[in-house]
Design an enzyme around this catalytic site. Structure first.
Site, PDB file in Angstrom:
ATOM      1  N   ASP A 109     -48.064  83.627  27.791  1.00 34.29           N
ATOM      2  CA  ASP A 109     -47.654  82.220  27.794  1.00 34.29           C
ATOM      3  C   ASP A 109     -46.184  82.198  28.195  1.00 34.29           C
ATOM      4  OD1 ASP A 109     -47.528  79.434  27.288  1.00 34.29           O
ATOM      5  OD2 ASP A 109     -46.801  79.781  25.260  1.00 34.29           O
ATOM      6  N   SER A 110     -45.693  81.020  28.473  1.00 32.60           N
ATOM      7  CA  SER A 110     -44.261  80.886  28.749  1.00 32.60           C
ATOM      8  C   SER A 110     -43.441  81.185  27.490  1.00 32.60           C
ATOM      9  CB  SER A 110     -43.964  79.471  29.239  1.00 32.60           C
ATOM     10  OG  SER A 110     -44.472  78.532  28.313  1.00 32.60           O
ATOM     11  N   TYR A 157     -41.943  76.399  31.376  1.00 42.01           N
ATOM     12  CA  TYR A 157     -42.592  76.395  32.690  1.00 42.01           C
ATOM     13  C   TYR A 157     -42.898  74.952  33.106  1.00 42.01           C
ATOM     14  CZ  TYR A 157     -43.879  81.459  32.678  1.00 42.01           C
ATOM     15  OH  TYR A 157     -43.883  82.834  32.694  1.00 42.01           O
ATOM     16  N   CYS A 191     -51.541  79.490  28.650  1.00 45.98           N
ATOM     17  CA  CYS A 191     -50.520  78.492  28.987  1.00 45.98           C
ATOM     18  C   CYS A 191     -51.153  77.522  29.973  1.00 45.98           C
ATOM     19  CB  CYS A 191     -49.323  79.191  29.620  1.00 45.98           C
ATOM     20  SG  CYS A 191     -48.071  78.069  30.295  1.00 45.98           S
ATOM     21  N   ASN A 192     -51.124  76.253  29.639  1.00 46.61           N
ATOM     22  CA  ASN A 192     -51.752  75.253  30.506  1.00 46.61           C
ATOM     23  C   ASN A 192     -51.047  75.163  31.855  1.00 46.61           C
ATOM     24  OD1 ASN A 192     -53.738  73.443  28.660  1.00 46.61           O
ATOM     25  ND2 ASN A 192     -52.092  74.309  27.454  1.00 46.61           N
ATOM     26  N   GLU A 239     -40.943  73.554  19.010  1.00 45.31           N
ATOM     27  CA  GLU A 239     -40.179  74.799  18.896  1.00 45.31           C
ATOM     28  C   GLU A 239     -39.169  74.716  17.753  1.00 45.31           C
ATOM     29  OE1 GLU A 239     -39.269  77.492  21.584  1.00 45.31           O
ATOM     30  OE2 GLU A 239     -41.345  77.354  22.253  1.00 45.31           O
ATOM     31  N   CYS A 241     -51.432  71.192  26.237  1.00 45.96           N
ATOM     32  CA  CYS A 241     -50.231  72.031  26.228  1.00 45.96           C
ATOM     33  C   CYS A 241     -50.294  72.846  24.949  1.00 45.96           C
ATOM     34  CB  CYS A 241     -48.974  71.159  26.249  1.00 45.96           C
ATOM     35  SG  CYS A 241     -47.457  72.067  25.937  1.00 45.96           S
ATOM     36  N   HIS A 264     -48.217  73.783  22.860  1.00 42.29           N
ATOM     37  CA  HIS A 264     -47.415  73.373  21.707  1.00 42.29           C
ATOM     38  C   HIS A 264     -47.974  72.157  20.967  1.00 42.29           C
ATOM     39  CE1 HIS A 264     -44.561  76.024  23.584  1.00 42.29           C
ATOM     40  NE2 HIS A 264     -43.674  75.830  22.631  1.00 42.29           N
TER      41      HIS A 264
HETATM   42  N1  DGL Z   1     -47.004  76.807  27.482  1.00 45.95           N
HETATM   43  C1  DGL Z   1     -46.738  75.573  28.186  1.00 45.95           C
HETATM   44  C2  DGL Z   1     -48.067  74.854  28.463  1.00 45.95           C
HETATM   45  O1  DGL Z   1     -49.052  75.059  27.778  1.00 45.95           O
HETATM   46  C3  DGL Z   1     -45.817  74.671  27.415  1.00 45.95           C
HETATM   47  C4  DGL Z   1     -44.404  75.174  27.335  1.00 45.95           C
HETATM   48  C5  DGL Z   1     -43.712  75.224  28.685  1.00 45.95           C
HETATM   49  O2  DGL Z   1     -43.449  74.162  29.293  1.00 45.95           O
HETATM   50  O3  DGL Z   1     -43.424  76.331  29.139  1.00 45.95           O
HETATM   51  O4  DGL Z   1     -48.131  74.070  29.374  1.00 45.95           O
END
Ligand code: DGL
Length: 324
Positions: free
Chosen positions: A48-49, A80, A111-112, A191, A240, A242
């Site tokens: 993931d990011s 991301y 990660c979406n 976060e 997402c 989060h």
């Molecule tokens: N992991 C990212 C997502 O699921 C969210 C955090 C990011 O923007 O990196 O899209």
């Protein structure tokens, strides 16, 4: 389940130069040796990011407790979701190259935003292993959950820009009505551990009132606008990693009649199915159940934030810093 950390592997120095923004035919510099047939005993790579993908790892640990996992959070480059498609592909390529060099038997893009931008490129780059994203499983879950076929999707600006969720939903339910909305501030909020309370609820109300107008109890008869109960989606995709942490605040805004859907459990299910179909799933008696964590920025911060997402003890010593 046990944690295990180790020094940064020597192979890191052999990592290819980052590719350009386009996707060439051999985009990620994977050499032929890496394309060896994966074997059952290898770990599953998850990335993931940042730490949000730990919600997917958590679901995978529940569904497949006997697998070993390598999780990489690219915290140096988070978020991301605010980046261009080309940049996200480049980042996802580096992270995937690292995990493939560790000989993972499958890659889960937890990660979406990275799934939306990079899934086809990663599948083309690593045809020898299954590459699983979170968007198709999330869309599948939404299509199953929605009775009316009126579905809302919230995600990062990049995921919304790509239109990946509406496309995946409409492939399954062509009659569906899909509304999409970017909610960029939910990521820093989660976060910081601000899941509940007036700030989280205020932000959720500010974003979501566009799609979920406040119900006054007086339907205007047209099913539209303020009080238009019939115009409200009956399903909200938390697109997402989060956003599931803010589910309580979101629930209070959208009300009880809306089903909240996220990709974690359905992605774990999809990964389990793919590993089983390909003969790559470990049996209950084969040991396993370890997690190794990698991050591209401060391990202490990864552990501190990661504990919000993961139901297990996690300290800075459990996390290895890698330079990608
Ligand atoms: N992991 C990212 C997502 O699921 C969210 C955090 C990011 O923007 O990196 O899209």
């Amino acid at each position: 389940m046990s944690l295990s950390s180790s020094a940064c592997p020597a192979v890191l120095s052999e990592l290819p130069d980052p590719p350009g923004t386009s996707v060439p035919s051999e985009p990620f510099g994977a050499d032929a040796a890496l394309r060896a047939v994966p074997n059952v005993g290898r770990p599953v790579g998850v990335f993931d990011s940042g730490v949000g993908g730990l919600t997917v790892l958590q679901a995978m640990l529940r569904r497949m407790p006997h697998e070993d996992y390598l999780y990489l959070g690219d915290t140096a480059r988070l978020p991301y979701g605010a980046k261009s498609r080309e940049t996200v592909i480049r980042y996802a390529a580096r992270v995937s190259a690292f995990l493939v060099e560790q000989r993972v038997k499958a890659l889960v893009i937890a990660c979406n935003t990275a799934t939306s931008a990079a899934l086809p490129a990663l599948r083309a780059a690593y045809p020898h292993i299954p590459v699983i994203g979170v968007i198709e499983p999330g869309a599948e879950a939404a299509c199953r959950a929605s009775v009316s076929g009126h579905i809302a999707v919230i995600a990062t600006p990049a995921t919304i820009r790509d239109g990946s969720y509406p496309a995946a939903i409409l492939r399954r339910r062509p009659e569906a009505r899909v509304k999409s909305l970017a909610c960029p501030l939910f990521v820093p909020m989660a976060e910081d551990g601000l899941f509940e309370g007036p700030l989280a609820e205020g932000l959720a109300a500010r974003y979501l009132s566009a799609i979920f107008p406040v119900v006054t109890g007086q339907d205007d008869g047209r099913g539209e606008g303020q009080g238009g109960e019939r115009d409200r989606p009956d399903c909200l995709v938390l697109g997402c990693t989060h956003y599931p942490l803010l589910a309580g605040a979101i629930r209070r805004v959208v009300g009880k009649g809306v089903t909240l859907v996220d990709s974690a459990a359905t992605t774990a299910e999809a990964a389990c199915r793919v590993l089983t179909e390909r003969g790559l799933a470990r049996s209950a008696r084969s040991g396993g159940g370890t997690c190794r964590f990698f991050t591209t920025d401060d391990p202490e911060r990864f552990a501190r934030t990661g504990r919000l997402f993961l139901d297990m003890p996690l300290g800075g010593d459990d996390v290895t810093l890698v330079d990608l």
